[in-house]
Motif scaffolding. Structure first.
Motif, PDB file in Angstrom:
ATOM      1  N   ARG A 155      -7.664  -3.945  10.563  1.00 35.10           N
ATOM      2  CA  ARG A 155      -7.159  -2.658  10.101  1.00 35.10           C
ATOM      3  C   ARG A 155      -6.704  -2.412   8.783  1.00 35.10           C
ATOM      4  NH1 ARG A 155      -3.131  -1.372  15.277  1.00 35.10           N
ATOM      5  NH2 ARG A 155      -2.334   0.170  13.587  1.00 35.10           N
ATOM      6  N   VAL A 156      -5.744  -3.315   8.323  1.00 37.56           N
ATOM      7  CA  VAL A 156      -5.162  -3.265   7.298  1.00 37.56           C
ATOM      8  C   VAL A 156      -6.368  -3.208   5.879  1.00 37.56           C
ATOM      9  CG1 VAL A 156      -3.941  -4.386   5.411  1.00 37.56           C
ATOM     10  CG2 VAL A 156      -2.876  -4.162   7.622  1.00 37.56           C
ATOM     11  N   ILE A 167      -5.220  -6.567  13.627  1.00 36.07           N
ATOM     12  CA  ILE A 167      -4.487  -5.739  12.943  1.00 36.07           C
ATOM     13  C   ILE A 167      -4.870  -6.310  11.277  1.00 36.07           C
ATOM     14  CG2 ILE A 167      -2.523  -7.779  12.573  1.00 36.07           C
ATOM     15  CD1 ILE A 167      -1.498  -4.343  13.320  1.00 36.07           C
ATOM     16  N   LEU A 206      -8.218  -0.216   5.821  1.00 38.21           N
ATOM     17  CA  LEU A 206      -7.411   1.020   5.271  1.00 38.21           C
ATOM     18  C   LEU A 206      -7.417   0.880   3.730  1.00 38.21           C
ATOM     19  CD1 LEU A 206      -5.521   3.432   5.499  1.00 38.21           C
ATOM     20  CD2 LEU A 206      -3.870   1.995   5.852  1.00 38.21           C
ATOM     21  N   GLU A 207      -7.217  -0.546   3.350  1.00 35.41           N
ATOM     22  CA  GLU A 207      -7.071  -0.637   2.148  1.00 35.41           C
ATOM     23  C   GLU A 207      -8.240  -0.414   1.329  1.00 35.41           C
ATOM     24  OE1 GLU A 207      -5.584  -4.549   1.085  1.00 35.41           O
ATOM     25  OE2 GLU A 207      -6.475  -4.315  -1.271  1.00 35.41           O
ATOM     26  N   GLU A 260      -1.959   4.773   8.177  1.00 29.39           N
ATOM     27  CA  GLU A 260      -3.318   5.400   8.944  1.00 29.39           C
ATOM     28  C   GLU A 260      -3.307   6.757   9.234  1.00 29.39           C
ATOM     29  OE1 GLU A 260      -4.817   1.213  11.160  1.00 29.39           O
ATOM     30  OE2 GLU A 260      -3.337   2.488  12.065  1.00 29.39           O
ATOM     31  N   MET A 290       0.981  -1.096   0.017  1.00 30.86           N
ATOM     32  CA  MET A 290       0.059   0.117  -0.066  1.00 30.86           C
ATOM     33  C   MET A 290       0.907   1.332   0.003  1.00 30.86           C
ATOM     34  SD  MET A 290      -3.175   0.119   2.385  1.00 30.86           S
ATOM     35  CE  MET A 290      -3.414  -1.460   2.902  1.00 30.86           C
ATOM     36  N   HIS A 296      -5.135  -6.394  20.774  1.00 24.81           N
ATOM     37  CA  HIS A 296      -3.908  -6.336  19.869  1.00 24.81           C
ATOM     38  C   HIS A 296      -3.589  -7.918  19.180  1.00 24.81           C
ATOM     39  CE1 HIS A 296      -2.704  -2.315  20.690  1.00 24.81           C
ATOM     40  NE2 HIS A 296      -2.820  -2.774  21.721  1.00 24.81           N
ATOM     41  N   GLY A 297      -4.625  -8.534  18.979  1.00 21.76           N
ATOM     42  CA  GLY A 297      -4.501 -10.061  18.430  1.00 21.76           C
ATOM     43  C   GLY A 297      -4.388  -9.943  16.761  1.00 21.76           C
ATOM     44  N   MET A 322     -17.841   9.120  12.063  1.00 22.01           N
ATOM     45  CA  MET A 322     -17.864   7.792  11.245  1.00 22.01           C
ATOM     46  C   MET A 322     -18.382   6.665  12.382  1.00 22.01           C
ATOM     47  SD  MET A 322     -14.464   6.326   9.452  1.00 22.01           S
ATOM     48  CE  MET A 322     -14.496   4.733   8.918  1.00 22.01           C
ATOM     49  N   LEU A 356     -10.597   1.862   2.362  1.00 21.29           N
ATOM     50  CA  LEU A 356     -10.868   3.237   2.147  1.00 21.29           C
ATOM     51  C   LEU A 356     -10.094   3.723   1.166  1.00 21.29           C
ATOM     52  CD1 LEU A 356     -11.431   6.160   4.103  1.00 21.29           C
ATOM     53  CD2 LEU A 356      -9.233   5.780   4.721  1.00 21.29           C
ATOM     54  N   LEU A 357      -8.734   3.333   0.835  1.00 27.31           N
ATOM     55  CA  LEU A 357      -8.234   3.910  -0.471  1.00 27.31           C
ATOM     56  C   LEU A 357      -8.467   3.428  -1.563  1.00 27.31           C
ATOM     57  CD1 LEU A 357      -4.731   3.328   1.623  1.00 27.31           C
ATOM     58  CD2 LEU A 357      -5.997   5.632   1.308  1.00 27.31           C
ATOM     59  N   LEU A 396       2.066   0.649   9.460  1.00 28.36           N
ATOM     60  CA  LEU A 396       0.753   0.475   9.347  1.00 28.36           C
ATOM     61  C   LEU A 396       0.170   1.907  10.027  1.00 28.36           C
ATOM     62  CD1 LEU A 396      -2.077  -0.500   8.278  1.00 28.36           C
ATOM     63  CD2 LEU A 396      -2.344  -1.731  10.445  1.00 28.36           C
TER      64      LEU A 396
END
Lengths: 84, 204
Positions: B19-20, B16, B23-24, A77, A30, B11-12, B1, B26-27, A73
């Motif tokens: 989250r990735v 993560i 974000l992907e 973000e 990304m 934090h498992g 939002m 969104l982009l 990451l």
């Protein structure tokens, strides 16, 4: 000495996988892709990443790829947040 | 939002990955990211770019004196001559090991590394301990990598940045006088081109 060699032309990475988990590869790609699209320069990216690494290292060390790509990451973000 | 509630301090691995992908998405929605282009990038750095490229450069420098001179004077162009170009290879400098000088490379601030010739960096290169200790106690770090240098060998540590990235030209090992470029390239390791290894003689 016997050692399993990669196929000719393949990278020799010392037996270590390039990424530990698929999410790390996605996060890596990304950032490179956004740079290619002109969203930020690589110097801007490095500065962003280095700033977060510095903050992180004030209280904890980077030991492995998981630690490292979590910071990577976070940098992505933060950039995405600023774009909104 | 609106946001799907997540357990606090989670934090498992699932967290993560979420989250990735968030974000992907969104982009992608913004039209900034093309998943197919990302797949191609992952394939490139997992399978196509690696230290074999750098080994080719080193072996060429060992067998072609004119090339060696050009490489030391203008690394970026000389490396491109062999077909290796791209991200993080735009501003290269090659530093040559001799019997008196041993070079090693670090990126103290993040993880700048010459991708077109070495691929992506190993984990230890990104770790806090190497990035700090390569500068503060390089001789001890080298010893941990199995490199014992004579006391009179000067160690030079080069800090790669987004502006300039270093590649070490290791010393050609003894006993390789009859080796051609391909045979030599097989002896060159990734670590020797970062400067935390030496290229071993084929007999050893």
């Amino acid at each position: 000495m016997t050692r399993i060699r990669p196929l000719p032309g393949q990278p020799e990475s010392g037996g270590e996988p390039v990424f530990d988990a698929p999410w790390q590869a996605r996060a890596f790609a990304m950032a490179v892709h956004l740079n290619e699209q002109g969203v930020f320069s690589w110097t801007e990216w490095s500065d962003q990443l280095a700033g977060l690494i510095k903050n992180h290292e004030m209280h904890a060390a980077i030991h492995n790829s998981d630690d490292y790509y979590r910071i990577w990451l976070k940098a992505l973000e933060d950039i995405a947040k600023d774009m909104k | 939002m609106s946001r799907t509630p997540l357990p606090h301090h989670s934090h498992g691995p699932g967290d993560i990955e979420l989250r990735v992908s968030r974000l992907e998405k969104l982009l992608v929605d913004k039209g900034l990211v093309d998943p197919a282009a990302m797949d191609a990038l992952v394939d490139t750095y997992e399978n196509r770019v690696g230290p074999r490229n750098g080994a080719h450069v080193v072996a060429r420098a060992w067998t072609d004196e004119n090339y060696r001179k050009r490489l030391l004077e203008n690394a970026t162009e000389s490396i491109m001559e062999l077909g290796y170009r791209g991200r993080q290879g735009e501003h290269m400098q090659v530093v040559e090991n001799t019997s008196k000088v041993h070079n090693m490379v670090v990126c103290t601030l993040c993880s700048c590394y010459p991708w077109p010739v070495l691929g992506l960096p190993p984990t230890w290169y990104k770790a806090s301990s190497y990035r700090a200790r390569a500068v503060s106690e390089p001789r001890a770090v080298l010893a941990e990598f199995g490199v014992e240098l004579a006391k009179d060998v000067e160690i030079r540590v080069w800090d790669s940045t987004a502006e300039i990235r270093y590649l070490v030209l290791p010393q050609r090992p003894v006993g390789t006088e009859d080796f051609n470029e391909n045979e030599l390239a097989k002896l060159v390791t990734r670590d020797s081109m970062i400067g935390v290894g030496v290229v071993q003689s084929p007999q050893s």
